[in-house]
Enzyme design. Structure first.
Site, PDB file in Angstrom:
ATOM      1  NE  ARG A 178      -4.012  -2.195  -0.048  1.00 18.16           N
ATOM      2  CZ  ARG A 178      -3.658  -3.193  -0.795  1.00 18.16           C
ATOM      3  NH1 ARG A 178      -2.254  -3.578  -1.558  1.00 18.16           N
ATOM      4  NH2 ARG A 178      -3.907  -5.127  -0.597  1.00 18.16           N
TER       5      ARG A 178
ATOM      6  CB  SER B  15      -9.878  -1.094   3.768  1.00 16.31           C
ATOM      7  OG  SER B  15      -9.873  -2.531   3.280  1.00 16.31           O
TER       8      SER B  15
ATOM      9  CD  GLU C 283      -5.974   0.874   2.152  1.00 17.73           C
ATOM     10  OE1 GLU C 283      -6.484   0.799   0.814  1.00 17.73           O
ATOM     11  OE2 GLU C 283      -6.022  -0.058   3.163  1.00 17.73           O
TER      12      GLU C 283
END
Length: 351
Positions: free
Chosen positions: A160, A239, A343
């Site tokens: 990520r 998420s 995130e």
């Protein structure tokens, strides 16, 4: 270019949250994108680049500067090589590769947002990451004042993360190039156990591309991870927290906290994450810390379908969302000694 002043930004995000921008510019060509960036930089104005708005949390006061919405279009598919303009809708691009019989991104179906955002976050799900298929990223380098082409290695992809996320003020992605696989209409080998189970096969098997895509879409929809204007569980950024990656020592300490809190027979999720590191599940941590599906009594709550998604139930403010996020972070830290990391990108907001 279309230019608006005191323009609402909330409708441009999947959270539907955030205040207005002083100035909003919508660019439909690479040249317009570059011109808008250069103009903002020349004026010394803060710049916010918006694609699909699916990984963005904007503060209630909005953005005091130029918001640039990238709405470029363009798809070039030659053999197994794919090039996408940054503004292309990612879900549509995945569907197109499946229709063309090409494997490599079929398990990334249903992820909201634009193609240009995928390398920034190194988007991944269900055993695939875009870093596995991206060959080059064409971007405008604000520091050098020129368009550059970065190889996969130069993008510095990790979980990520990427060079673009690590230096967010430098690059504006214009185009992304991929190398896919012609496997005779079959998917890439399935890496994710849940996907394989749903398809009735073993991990490592290949299945028809359309079946892989449809299965992932069903799995995502069941977790509220496919956009639906009528379903407030999808008024989210997907998420909200990344899965923690722990050193062996930190994982051992975490394991001890789990046994102490939940009992000797409880084993936390663990996945290899490189030499001396283990990844665990943020969703598991949140649930076991007491934040179950649907948690919350205000206008921002945990999704009723998935503990990893924080949602706007329709009347929330960004501060409502952040208060919930802070409560979850504090609760997981108190329970297990792990600090969750958000995130989505925060603009005028923070935990």
């Amino acid at each position: 270019m279309l230019e608006l002043h005191d323009a609402p930004l909330a409708p441009l995000t999947t959270f539907r949250l955030g205040g207005p921008a002083t100035r909003l510019v919508t660019a439909t060509t690479d040249a317009e994108v570059i011109a808008a960036v250069r103009a903002a930089d020349a004026d010394g104005a803060p710049l916010l680049v918006i694609g699909g708005g699916s990984n963005l949390v904007i503060g209630d006061k909005g953005f005091d500067g130029t918001a640039l919405r990238i709405a470029t279009r363009g798809v070039e598919l030659t053999g197994t090589r794919l090039e996408l303009a940054a503004g292309e809708v990612w879900t549509d691009a995945v569907a197109r590769t499946v229709e063309a019989g090409l494997a490599g991104v079929e398990c990334l179906a249903g992820i909201p947002g634009s193609a240009g955002a995928t390398p920034i976050q190194n988007v991944g799900a269900y055993g695939q990451e875009v870093s596995s298929t991206i060959t080059e990223v064409i971007a405008y380098d604000r520091r050098a004042g020129e368009t550059v082409t970065l190889s996969n290695a130069e993008c510095a992809f990790s979980y990520r993360h990427s060079r673009f996320k690590g230096d967010p003020e430098r690059y504006v992605v214009l185009r992304v190039r991929f190398e896919l696989e012609d496997a005779g209409g079959l998917s890439a080998p399935l890496k994710y156990a849940e996907t394989a189970r749903a398809l009735g096969v073993e991990a490592g098997d290949r299945v028809p591309l359309a079946a892989a895509r449809e299965t992932v879409l069903k799995l995502r929809a069941g977790k509220g991870m496919v956009l639906d204007a009528e379903d407030h569980d999808t008024w989210s950024a997907g998420s909200f927290f990344t899965n923690p990656i722990l050193t062996d020592a930190d994982f051992a300490a975490f394991h001890a906290r789990v046994r102490e809190r939940l009992g000797e027979g409880v084993e936390p999720p663990s996945y290899p994450a490189g030499d001396g590191h283990t990844k665990t599940s943020a969703a598991w941590l949140i649930d076991k810390a007491g934040f179950t599906k649907g948690y919350g009594s205000g206008p921002a709550r945990i999704s009723t379908k998935h503990t990893l998604a924080l949602t706007n139930r329709g009347e929330a403010t960004t501060e409502d969302l952040l208060a919930l996020a802070r409560e979850v972070v504090a609760g997981v830290r108190d329970a297990f000694g792990i600090t969750l990391v958000n995130e989505p990108v925060m603009v005028g907001a923070g935990l």
